[in-house]
Design a protein around this motif. Structure first.
Motif, mmCIF file in Angstrom:
data_model
loop_
_atom_site.group_PDB
_atom_site.id
_atom_site.type_symbol
_atom_site.label_atom_id
_atom_site.label_comp_id
_atom_site.label_asym_id
_atom_site.label_seq_id
_atom_site.Cartn_x
_atom_site.Cartn_y
_atom_site.Cartn_z
ATOM 1 N N THR A 13 0.792 -1.085 -0.028
ATOM 2 C CA THR A 13 0.112 0.088 -0.164
ATOM 3 C C THR A 13 1.029 1.400 0.116
ATOM 4 N N ASP A 19 -1.579 4.347 -3.662
ATOM 5 C CA ASP A 19 -2.817 5.393 -3.525
ATOM 6 C C ASP A 19 -2.558 6.155 -4.694
ATOM 7 N N THR A 23 -4.241 3.270 -7.973
ATOM 8 C CA THR A 23 -5.907 3.667 -7.654
ATOM 9 C C THR A 23 -6.409 4.650 -8.816
ATOM 10 N N SER A 24 -5.366 5.519 -9.217
ATOM 11 C CA SER A 24 -5.652 6.427 -10.307
ATOM 12 C C SER A 24 -6.261 5.374 -11.661
ATOM 13 N N GLU A 27 -9.480 3.791 -11.062
ATOM 14 C CA GLU A 27 -10.627 4.816 -11.373
ATOM 15 C C GLU A 27 -11.032 4.965 -12.719
ATOM 16 N N ARG A 44 -8.603 -3.214 -2.471
ATOM 17 C CA ARG A 44 -8.822 -1.882 -2.020
ATOM 18 C C ARG A 44 -9.052 -1.067 -3.326
ATOM 19 N N ASN A 45 -10.147 -0.035 -3.146
ATOM 20 C CA ASN A 45 -9.958 1.205 -4.321
ATOM 21 C C ASN A 45 -10.026 0.464 -5.685
ATOM 22 N N HIS A 175 -10.766 13.093 -2.418
ATOM 23 C CA HIS A 175 -11.378 11.967 -1.757
ATOM 24 C C HIS A 175 -10.238 12.092 -0.359
#
Length: 369
Positions: A13, A19, A23-24, A27, A44-45, A175
């Motif tokens: 992580t 992060d 994650t980007s 998304e 996650r995410n 966020h």
């Protein structure tokens, strides 16, 4: 799977890997995974985790590198994106045995840093500081793209690879919890630090600063957010804290997820960046932008690569190792007023991860064509 991120030296992580980048991408609609040691039990995410098991020593980590290669190939990703120089052989293997694109993400100037690694013997550090860059240069021509954390790092690869993309470690501002969700303080003033806890990153300078401020009757505490680099640094710090009766003035919350880290920053007054100037002369510390977004002025040693990003009015540059001068700067900063909204707005306009993510997505779309 569209993209598999590989790391053995970072936590699964890790802020940049998980992060920000993974994650980007998730998304945006990419199917993304992270292959690492000691991963979370659940996704996650929108990011999948693939666990390599535990490796509590460097020797075990390196012993498991063939397993990394085998597991990665079985997962059949369209893009393999690896983050550690020790995985260069894996990157070469995947490039030679699959049709996937391979991306090397260079977080640091590893050759420059070799001389300062506590675990590398002095007799080996100088040769390694020359050998590592040569290996990186040779291998980079085998990869489909290089991602770098600074322009200076990226420039080293531009002669051997046509696709070099610099992604600055700016804060991810979307966020994040609101500033009203902050940690409660025990003292009138709070100094905060984010990053690895080691001598080179300034933990002992921070404790000496705290002791000096305490002796000046300033009611202040230190929040040091991060993991210890070595047991030696941890033991030395604990001894100093006990000798100077600072136990009630220091908190070590450990490595925190991104949202909780900002809750600490929101509750502080100043951010510290007392890094070793020789080891970090080419670095652009992420923490300085995180401090800025949280509305914290920074007390920093003179880091030339980072100076152009941080406005004078929001930083105090102090000589490395001059504790009295650093304490003077802290006192001045505590007595000054700062426009928190201006600081946050500056990050959102110019120094946010969201703009960097667009460059990463464009690179991925190009590689997948």
């Amino acid at each position: 799977m569209d993209s598999l991120h590989l790391t053995t030296a970072h936590t699964p992580t890790d802020t940049r890997i998980f992060d920000k980048e993974a994650t980007s991408l998730a998304e945006t609609g990419f199917e993304v995974g992270i292959l690492a040691h000691d991963t979370p039990d659940e996704d996650r995410n929108g990011v999948q985790f693939v666990d390599l098991g535990s490796a509590d020593t460097r020797a075990k980590r390196w012993w498991n590198i063939p397993q990394v290669a085998r597991t990665a190939r079985c997962l059949d990703a369209s893009i393999y994106h690896f983050h550690d120089p020790e995985l260069i052989p894996v990157g070469i293997y995947l490039s030679a045995t699959t049709d996937a694109a391979v991306v090397y993400d260079v977080h640091e100037d590893f050759g420059h840093k070799a001389a300062g690694r506590e675990w590398i013997p002095d007799i080996a550090s100088i040769p390694l500081s020359h050998i590592v860059p040569q290996i990186e240069q040779f291998a980079s021509s085998q990869f489909d793209a290089i991602v770098s954390a600074t322009d200076r790092i990226g420039s080293r690869f531009s002669r051997t690879n046509e696709r070099v993309t610099t992604l600055y470690n700016f804060p991810r501002t979307a966020h994040l919890p609101p500033a009203t969700q902050s940690k409660r303080r025990n003292r009138n003033h709070v100094l905060c630090y984010v990053g690895g806890l080691s001598e080179l990153r300034g933990i002992h300078r921070m404790l000496e600063l705290l002791d000096t401020l305490y002796s000046r009757n300033i009611d202040v505490e230190l929040w040091a957010l991060g993991s210890w680099s070595t047991e030696v640094d941890k033991h030395r710090a604990k001894e100093f804290i006990a000798e100077r009766d600072l136990e009630s003035r220091v908190q070590f919350p450990g490595y925190l997820d991104y949202e909780e880290m900002f809750q600490y920053l929101y509750g502080a007054d100043l951010g510290l960046s007392l890094l070793d100037t020789q080891q970090f002369e080419t670095a652009i510390p992420t923490k300085q932008f995180e401090y800025l977004y949280a509305g914290l002025p920074t007390i920093t040693t003179p880091l030339n690569a980072a100076i152009r990003f941080l406005p004078d009015r929001f930083r105090h540059v102090v000589p490395q190792g001059d504790t009295e001068a650093t304490a003077d700067a802290v006192e001045r900063a505590l007595e000054s007023d700062y426009d928190v909204e201006e600081m946050r707005s500056l990050v959102e306009r110019e120094y946010s991860w969201e703009s960097e993510a667009e460059k990463l997505i464009a690179l991925y779309e190009d590689l997948l064509r």
